[in-house]
Write a protein that holds these residues in place. Structure first.
Motif, PDB file in Angstrom:
ATOM      1  N   MET A  54       0.855  -1.276  -0.030  1.00  0.00           N
ATOM      2  CA  MET A  54      -0.075  -0.076   0.048  1.00  0.00           C
ATOM      3  C   MET A  54       0.798   1.296  -0.010  1.00  0.00           C
ATOM      4  SD  MET A  54      -3.290  -0.773   2.249  1.00  0.00           S
ATOM      5  CE  MET A  54      -2.377  -1.557   3.736  1.00  0.00           C
ATOM      6  N   ALA A  55       2.034   1.392   0.556  1.00  0.00           N
ATOM      7  CA  ALA A  55       2.954   2.363   0.446  1.00  0.00           C
ATOM      8  C   ALA A  55       3.387   2.664  -0.933  1.00  0.00           C
ATOM      9  CB  ALA A  55       4.039   2.034   1.330  1.00  0.00           C
ATOM     10  N   GLU A  56       3.496   1.888  -1.771  1.00  0.00           N
ATOM     11  CA  GLU A  56       3.917   1.934  -3.105  1.00  0.00           C
ATOM     12  C   GLU A  56       2.704   2.307  -3.942  1.00  0.00           C
ATOM     13  OE1 GLU A  56       6.820   2.004  -4.454  1.00  0.00           O
ATOM     14  OE2 GLU A  56       7.837   1.046  -2.645  1.00  0.00           O
ATOM     15  N   GLU A  57       1.279   1.721  -3.711  1.00  0.00           N
ATOM     16  CA  GLU A  57       0.358   1.542  -4.767  1.00  0.00           C
ATOM     17  C   GLU A  57      -0.627   2.853  -4.299  1.00  0.00           C
ATOM     18  OE1 GLU A  57       0.645  -2.889  -6.059  1.00  0.00           O
ATOM     19  OE2 GLU A  57      -1.360  -2.095  -5.280  1.00  0.00           O
ATOM     20  N   LEU A  58      -0.688   3.020  -2.657  1.00  0.00           N
ATOM     21  CA  LEU A  58      -1.892   4.207  -2.228  1.00  0.00           C
ATOM     22  C   LEU A  58      -1.036   5.085  -1.577  1.00  0.00           C
ATOM     23  CD1 LEU A  58      -4.435   1.639  -1.047  1.00  0.00           C
ATOM     24  CD2 LEU A  58      -4.258   2.780  -3.362  1.00  0.00           C
ATOM     25  N   ASP A  59       0.227   5.120  -1.408  1.00  0.00           N
ATOM     26  CA  ASP A  59       1.020   6.072  -0.983  1.00  0.00           C
ATOM     27  C   ASP A  59       0.752   6.304   0.787  1.00  0.00           C
ATOM     28  OD1 ASP A  59       2.965   8.066  -0.937  1.00  0.00           O
ATOM     29  OD2 ASP A  59       1.732   9.680  -1.152  1.00  0.00           O
ATOM     30  N   ILE A  60       0.556   5.025   1.109  1.00  0.00           N
ATOM     31  CA  ILE A  60       0.421   4.955   2.562  1.00  0.00           C
ATOM     32  C   ILE A  60       1.471   5.039   3.272  1.00  0.00           C
ATOM     33  CG2 ILE A  60      -0.496   3.493   4.450  1.00  0.00           C
ATOM     34  CD1 ILE A  60      -2.921   4.421   2.695  1.00  0.00           C
ATOM     35  N   LYS A  61       1.284   5.811   4.260  1.00  0.00           N
ATOM     36  CA  LYS A  61       2.697   6.238   5.342  1.00  0.00           C
ATOM     37  C   LYS A  61       2.574   5.512   6.717  1.00  0.00           C
ATOM     38  CE  LYS A  61       4.335  10.035   2.604  1.00  0.00           C
ATOM     39  NZ  LYS A  61       3.698   9.786   1.379  1.00  0.00           N
ATOM     40  N   GLY A  62       2.692   4.290   7.028  1.00  0.00           N
ATOM     41  CA  GLY A  62       2.661   3.987   8.457  1.00  0.00           C
ATOM     42  C   GLY A  62       1.209   3.342   8.611  1.00  0.00           C
ATOM     43  N   ARG A  63       1.005   2.835   9.933  1.00  0.00           N
ATOM     44  CA  ARG A  63      -0.125   2.170  10.313  1.00  0.00           C
ATOM     45  C   ARG A  63      -1.334   3.151  10.831  1.00  0.00           C
ATOM     46  NH1 ARG A  63      -1.273  -2.966  10.117  1.00  0.00           N
ATOM     47  NH2 ARG A  63       0.349  -4.419   9.628  1.00  0.00           N
ATOM     48  N   SER A  64      -0.551   4.399  11.163  1.00  0.00           N
ATOM     49  CA  SER A  64      -1.214   5.493  11.954  1.00  0.00           C
ATOM     50  C   SER A  64      -2.724   5.917  11.147  1.00  0.00           C
ATOM     51  CB  SER A  64      -0.671   6.764  12.354  1.00  0.00           C
ATOM     52  OG  SER A  64      -1.482   7.720  12.895  1.00  0.00           O
ATOM     53  N   ASN A  65      -3.777   5.807  11.448  1.00  0.00           N
ATOM     54  CA  ASN A  65      -5.005   6.319  10.988  1.00  0.00           C
ATOM     55  C   ASN A  65      -5.319   5.412   9.519  1.00  0.00           C
ATOM     56  OD1 ASN A  65      -7.465   7.381  10.099  1.00  0.00           O
ATOM     57  ND2 ASN A  65      -6.433   9.208   9.166  1.00  0.00           N
ATOM     58  N   LEU A  66      -4.699   4.156   9.729  1.00  0.00           N
ATOM     59  CA  LEU A  66      -4.630   3.374   8.313  1.00  0.00           C
ATOM     60  C   LEU A  66      -5.849   3.368   7.223  1.00  0.00           C
ATOM     61  CD1 LEU A  66      -2.996   1.494   6.370  1.00  0.00           C
ATOM     62  CD2 LEU A  66      -3.647  -0.225   7.635  1.00  0.00           C
ATOM     63  N   VAL A  67      -7.113   3.200   7.825  1.00  0.00           N
ATOM     64  CA  VAL A  67      -8.213   3.134   6.925  1.00  0.00           C
ATOM     65  C   VAL A  67      -8.494   4.831   6.509  1.00  0.00           C
ATOM     66  CG1 VAL A  67     -10.737   2.735   6.978  1.00  0.00           C
ATOM     67  CG2 VAL A  67      -9.165   1.138   8.120  1.00  0.00           C
ATOM     68  N   GLY A  68      -8.232   5.760   7.306  1.00  0.00           N
ATOM     69  CA  GLY A  68      -8.371   7.133   6.891  1.00  0.00           C
ATOM     70  C   GLY A  68      -7.298   7.258   5.797  1.00  0.00           C
ATOM     71  N   GLN A  69      -6.246   6.949   5.846  1.00  0.00           N
ATOM     72  CA  GLN A  69      -5.445   7.170   4.567  1.00  0.00           C
ATOM     73  C   GLN A  69      -5.743   6.161   3.313  1.00  0.00           C
ATOM     74  OE1 GLN A  69      -0.885   7.183   5.374  1.00  0.00           O
ATOM     75  NE2 GLN A  69      -1.602   6.159   7.491  1.00  0.00           N
ATOM     76  N   ILE A  70      -6.364   5.185   3.491  1.00  0.00           N
ATOM     77  CA  ILE A  70      -6.803   4.436   2.257  1.00  0.00           C
ATOM     78  C   ILE A  70      -7.738   5.237   1.746  1.00  0.00           C
ATOM     79  CG2 ILE A  70      -8.054   2.485   1.518  1.00  0.00           C
ATOM     80  CD1 ILE A  70      -6.594   0.887   3.838  1.00  0.00           C
ATOM     81  N   PHE A  71      -8.896   5.807   2.557  1.00  0.00           N
ATOM     82  CA  PHE A  71      -9.817   6.636   2.054  1.00  0.00           C
ATOM     83  C   PHE A  71      -9.493   7.808   1.545  1.00  0.00           C
ATOM     84  CE2 PHE A  71     -13.489   4.770   5.062  1.00  0.00           C
ATOM     85  CZ  PHE A  71     -13.423   3.632   4.139  1.00  0.00           C
ATOM     86  N   ALA A  72      -8.507   8.542   1.728  1.00  0.00           N
ATOM     87  CA  ALA A  72      -8.132   9.850   1.605  1.00  0.00           C
ATOM     88  C   ALA A  72      -7.716   9.924   0.114  1.00  0.00           C
ATOM     89  CB  ALA A  72      -6.950  10.147   2.403  1.00  0.00           C
ATOM     90  N   GLY A  73      -7.245   8.838  -0.706  1.00  0.00           N
ATOM     91  CA  GLY A  73      -7.001   8.880  -1.901  1.00  0.00           C
ATOM     92  C   GLY A  73      -8.306   8.626  -2.900  1.00  0.00           C
ATOM     93  N   SER A  74      -9.340   8.481  -2.583  1.00  0.00           N
ATOM     94  CA  SER A  74     -10.694   8.298  -3.203  1.00  0.00           C
ATOM     95  C   SER A  74     -11.486   9.475  -3.449  1.00  0.00           C
ATOM     96  CB  SER A  74     -11.415   7.253  -2.620  1.00  0.00           C
ATOM     97  OG  SER A  74     -11.893   7.944  -1.138  1.00  0.00           O
ATOM     98  N   ILE A  75     -11.398   9.857  -4.566  1.00  0.00           N
ATOM     99  CA  ILE A  75     -11.917  11.032  -5.195  1.00  0.00           C
ATOM    100  C   ILE A  75     -12.789  10.714  -6.289  1.00  0.00           C
ATOM    101  CG2 ILE A  75     -11.999  13.464  -5.868  1.00  0.00           C
ATOM    102  CD1 ILE A  75      -9.325  13.761  -4.666  1.00  0.00           C
ATOM    103  N   GLY A  76     -14.159  11.102  -6.328  1.00  0.00           N
ATOM    104  CA  GLY A  76     -14.966  10.913  -7.590  1.00  0.00           C
ATOM    105  C   GLY A  76     -16.223  10.215  -7.328  1.00  0.00           C
ATOM    106  N   ASP A  77     -16.949  10.187  -8.103  1.00  0.00           N
ATOM    107  CA  ASP A  77     -18.303   9.586  -8.303  1.00  0.00           C
ATOM    108  C   ASP A  77     -18.209   7.916  -8.571  1.00  0.00           C
ATOM    109  OD1 ASP A  77     -20.159   9.605 -11.040  1.00  0.00           O
ATOM    110  OD2 ASP A  77     -18.186  10.007 -10.895  1.00  0.00           O
ATOM    111  N   PRO A  78     -19.302   7.287  -8.209  1.00  0.00           N
ATOM    112  CA  PRO A  78     -19.344   5.644  -8.544  1.00  0.00           C
ATOM    113  C   PRO A  78     -19.112   5.452  -9.937  1.00  0.00           C
ATOM    114  CG  PRO A  78     -20.823   6.063  -6.702  1.00  0.00           C
ATOM    115  CD  PRO A  78     -20.181   7.651  -7.242  1.00  0.00           C
ATOM    116  N   SER A  79     -19.749   6.368 -10.902  1.00  0.00           N
ATOM    117  CA  SER A  79     -19.687   6.195 -12.278  1.00  0.00           C
ATOM    118  C   SER A  79     -18.458   6.896 -12.933  1.00  0.00           C
ATOM    119  CB  SER A  79     -20.848   7.012 -12.892  1.00  0.00           C
ATOM    120  OG  SER A  79     -20.534   8.340 -12.996  1.00  0.00           O
TER     121      SER A  79
END
Length: 232
Positions: A54-79
């Motif tokens: 995830m550090a490589e593919e989602l730019d995650i930095k460590g375990r702190s607030n991991l789910v929040g970091q995963i969500f942070a990169g999601s912008i856009g509508d479902p379509s």
């Protein structure tokens, strides 16, 4: 459609992620269950190898607030068709909404915590999804090696005859991989290879990953509104 033995859509999910490429599919699955009002609880487990991916593919930095970091990169509508300007207007409210959902619905569990709730068959988990599932994780699940929480939770799913979906990501496959997929399937797991469909003509990588996540969730009885359905 509900799986055999289930009389309601799964309300308590275990979602795990391991050290195989494809973190974007995990992100879309978590976003879907975060929005799904039928799902009350998600126990989320990430292996150390998953964190490296995830550090490589989602730019995650460590375990702190991991789910929040995963969500942070999601912008856009479902379509995937909303204009970028409109997306930017919505992002702040979406982040606030997802943070509220995350805080009470998605519970992060340590993979080293072999005594966590999902390690026991008495805990009422309805289904488990491993996405992506590395072939190393597959091997341990298929052969009953449960030294970490992910494999133990999967082992519990099998012994309690609860749905277990393994989104295996590897290519090419050697005979050991194929044998382990057979063993896992023979024990009751669903081997759901991480192979996206293209006939929906996805407009982006996120849209492609979203459709795959919808297929996985439909398989465990959580069909998603707006998911592409082939009409022939």
């Amino acid at each position: 459609m509900l799986l055999s033995g289930m009389n309601h859509p799964p309300q308590n999910l275990t979602i795990a992620t391991t050290g195989a490429s494809g973190a974007i599919f995990l992100r879309q699955l978590l976003l879907a269950v975060a929005r799904d009002e039928r799902v009350a609880t998600v126990n989320f487990i990430a292996s150390d190898s998953a964190l490296r991916v995830m550090a490589e593919e989602l730019d995650i930095k460590g375990r702190s607030n991991l789910v929040g970091q995963i969500f942070a990169g999601s912008i856009g509508d479902p379509s995937g068709r909303t204009s970028h300007k409109l997306q930017l207007k919505k992002i702040q409210s979406r982040k606030i909404q997802l943070h509220k959902i995350q805080s009470h619905k998605i519970k992060e569990q340590a993979n080293a915590d072999i005594g966590a709730n999902v390690a026991s068959g008495s805990y009422p988990a309805d289904a488990m999804i491993v996405i992506p599932c590395s072939v190393g994780t597959l091997a341990r699940i298929a052969n009953g090696v449960a030294s970490q929480l992910i494999e133990r939770a999967a082992d519990v799913s099998l012994k309690e005859k609860r749905p277990l979906v393994l989104c295996v990501r590897e290519t090419p496959l050697n005979k050991i991989h194929i044998r382990n997929m057979y063993r896992a399937a023979d024990a009751g797991a669903t081997v759901f290879p991480l192979i996206p469909a293209f006939y929906s003509l996805p407009a982006s990588l996120d849209a492609m990953a979203r459709e795959f996540a919808c297929r996985v969730l439909a398989h465990v009885g959580l069909s998603q509104a707006g998911a592409f359905r082939w009409k022939g």
